[in-house]
Enzyme design. Structure first.
Site, PDB file in Angstrom:
ATOM      1  N   GLU A 190       1.330 -11.278   5.442  1.00  0.00           N
ATOM      2  CA  GLU A 190      -0.055 -11.117   5.871  1.00  0.00           C
ATOM      3  C   GLU A 190       0.449 -11.351   8.085  1.00  0.00           C
ATOM      4  O   GLU A 190       0.700 -12.573   8.227  1.00  0.00           O
ATOM      5  CB  GLU A 190      -1.352 -11.599   5.937  1.00  0.00           C
ATOM      6  CG  GLU A 190      -1.265 -11.625   4.752  1.00  0.00           C
ATOM      7  CD  GLU A 190      -1.804 -10.189   4.496  1.00  0.00           C
ATOM      8  OE1 GLU A 190      -1.902  -9.373   5.063  1.00  0.00           O
ATOM      9  OE2 GLU A 190      -2.598 -10.014   3.369  1.00  0.00           O
ATOM     10  N   HIS A 237       0.684  -0.613  -0.125  1.00  0.00           N
ATOM     11  CA  HIS A 237       0.060   0.362   0.405  1.00  0.00           C
ATOM     12  C   HIS A 237       0.285   1.187   0.176  1.00  0.00           C
ATOM     13  O   HIS A 237       2.535   1.441  -0.244  1.00  0.00           O
ATOM     14  CB  HIS A 237      -1.327   0.472   1.000  1.00  0.00           C
ATOM     15  CG  HIS A 237      -1.767  -1.440   0.984  1.00  0.00           C
ATOM     16  ND1 HIS A 237      -3.089  -1.251   0.355  1.00  0.00           N
ATOM     17  CD2 HIS A 237      -1.773  -2.463   1.800  1.00  0.00           C
ATOM     18  CE1 HIS A 237      -3.410  -2.833   0.808  1.00  0.00           C
ATOM     19  NE2 HIS A 237      -2.664  -3.090   1.791  1.00  0.00           N
ATOM     20  N   GLU A 295      -2.735  -0.049   8.407  1.00  0.00           N
ATOM     21  CA  GLU A 295      -1.462  -0.972   7.471  1.00  0.00           C
ATOM     22  C   GLU A 295      -0.793  -0.437   6.762  1.00  0.00           C
ATOM     23  O   GLU A 295       0.424  -1.260   6.839  1.00  0.00           O
ATOM     24  CB  GLU A 295      -2.526  -1.561   5.874  1.00  0.00           C
ATOM     25  CG  GLU A 295      -1.392  -2.590   5.681  1.00  0.00           C
ATOM     26  CD  GLU A 295      -2.703  -3.364   4.492  1.00  0.00           C
ATOM     27  OE1 GLU A 295      -1.567  -5.165   4.404  1.00  0.00           O
ATOM     28  OE2 GLU A 295      -3.953  -3.157   4.333  1.00  0.00           O
TER      29      GLU A 295
END
Length: 458
Positions: A421, A287, A301
């Site tokens: 993750e 991101h 995040e």
């Protein structure tokens, strides 16, 4: 009459002492200061028996006295039966009446000595170990087949060649700290030792060849210099990841060989080899900028993964890898651009770091993805497995396993690629850990160790 005899005797004693200081007087018996257990006794008496060296009128050899350049010329001249007849020399400061003038001139004519640039020989000056190496190597026409190294002798210096030659021929092994100390004055004992070893093979010693240590260049491009300082000129450049042999360290500089070059490099840019030394690894913080990713429990995040990715970069670089970041700030490279960065940098592997989210805060744990249709699917699965096995244990999260994922950055990548993750921001327990700097560090270190495990298995 008695006064005349007394005066004559006094004069004879004075001349004898003068001769002992310069011309020396032969020793008829063992020297009082060279007992049989003296470390150089055999070599000293060997030269005495050959008539090359003598002692003093008081039956001493004075092994710790310094050797003058005059004495050195005489000893070498005696060893080679050179003409020692006193005569005029080419040197302005050597009188034809000097007891060593004949030996000095003969040694000059034989090419053993050259004197100084101002036309002097400086006969009363003390002979250094460096000067002795010149004299011995020339007089005995020594050659060298190997390169021996001393910490304090620059291999690019003019002194290196003669010192290396006498080391090759068993004349010296240097000191215990692997120095040669070329500027140190020679003692009479050391001089005798060097000459005896040069003449008699049974006295010679063998210098241990240095066992170089393997190191990795940690700078993008590193100058290799002719000496241990930036003032010395460069002989070339070594690139990041080059494996070199480190022979010795002089202060903050090391003498290395590798990639067809040898010379000095700063030790700050040398790393110990690991399984990832020289590897290029792309780290992709997910991101960024207008794409914040998941947000929950006060965490965003893009911020969490950037913090972890920077810590990961540090661990990888300390282990000798070159790390390429797809972003280092709050920017957003497109997904295709992230892949392009990895491939154009010729990275060996790609790690994308993310954090999860779910509408139900019950979801928790860590998982790592690979793409089973990607070109390096099998290797990617292996890397994902090693990372996953380290990560969930390090941060004490639930093990959600290694999975196939259809994410662009691992699907379209031609290199070994995984997507991590870390945990669920939507889960209070996971989020609390990911908010902690210590847990972020644990996560980064675990990913790094997983990468190490992967490359060690190859």
């Amino acid at each position: 009459m008695k006064k005349l005899v007394s005066l004559a005797l006094s004069l004879l004693v004075f001349v004898a002492l003068l001769g002992g200081a310069e011309g020396e007087v032969s020793a008829k018996t063992n020297f009082s200061d060279i007992p049989s257990n003296h470390p150089y006794a055999d070599q000293i008496y060997y030269l005495v028996n050959k008539g090359i060296i003598n002692g003093y009128p008081d039956n001493t050899y004075r092994p710790n006295d310094k050797v003058t350049r005059r004495e050195a010329a005489k000893m070498i001249g005696s060893a080679f039966n050179l003409n020692g007849t006193k005569r005029k020399t080419v040197f302005s400061d050597v009188k034809n009446t000097d007891y060593a003038s004949g030996y000095i001139q003969s040694a000059y004519e034989a090419g053993y000595i050259t004197g100084y640039g101002d036309g002097t020989y400086r006969p009363g000056g003390q002979m250094t170990r460096g000067e002795m190496s010149y004299l011995i190597s020339k007089a005995f026409s020594f050659t060298a087949s190997k390169k021996y190294y001393f910490v304090d002798v620059n291999p690019f210096s003019h002194q290196y060649d003669p010192i290396n030659k006498i080391a090759n021929n068993g004349v010296t092994i240097g000191y215990n700290d692997n120095t040669y100390q070329p500027k140190r004055d020679m003692t009479r004992a050391e001089f005798a030792l060097f000459v005896a070893r040069s003449l008699e093979p049974s006295f010679r010693v063998t210098k241990s060849q240095m066992s170089p240590e393997t190191r990795i260049i940690k700078a993008d491009w590193l100058n290799v210099r002719k000496g241990p300082d930036t003032s010395y000129s460069s002989v070339g450049l070594m690139k990041y990841g080059t494996t070199v042999s480190r022979y010795f360290v002089d202060g903050d500089w090391a003498y290395v060989k590798g990639s067809g070059l040898e010379g000095y490099v700063h030790t700050a840019y040398l790393g110990s080899p690991t399984s990832i030394s020289g590897k290029i690894i792309t780290v992709d913080p997910g991101h960024g900028d207008t794409d914040p990713g998941a947000s929950a429990n006060g965490l965003v995040e893009k911020e969490v993964v950037l913090a972890v990715s920077k810590k990961l970069r540090t661990y990888l670089e300390q282990a000798g890898a070159k790390v390429v970041m797809t972003r280092e700030g709050d920017t957003y490279p497109s997904l295709s651009r992230r892949v392009e960065i990895a491939e154009t940098s010729k990275s060996d592997s790609f790690i994308s770091v993310h954090a999860n989210n779910f509408h139900n805060d019950a979801a928790h744990g860590t998982e790592t993805y690979f793409n089973k249709y990607a070109p390096k699917a099998k290797e990617s699965e292996k890397l994902a497995t090693y990372i996953q096995n380290r990560l969930y244990k390090a941060i004490d999260t639930s093990n959600r396993g290694v999975k196939h994922g259809d994410f662009h950055v691992i699907r379209e990548n031609s290199i070994t690629a995984v997507l991590v993750e870390l945990g669920f921001l939507s889960n209070p327990s996971d989020a609390k850990k990911l908010a902690s700097d210590s847990y972020r560090d644990k996560a980064a270190k675990a990913i790094y160790l997983g990468v190490m495990d992967y490359y060690e298995s190859k």
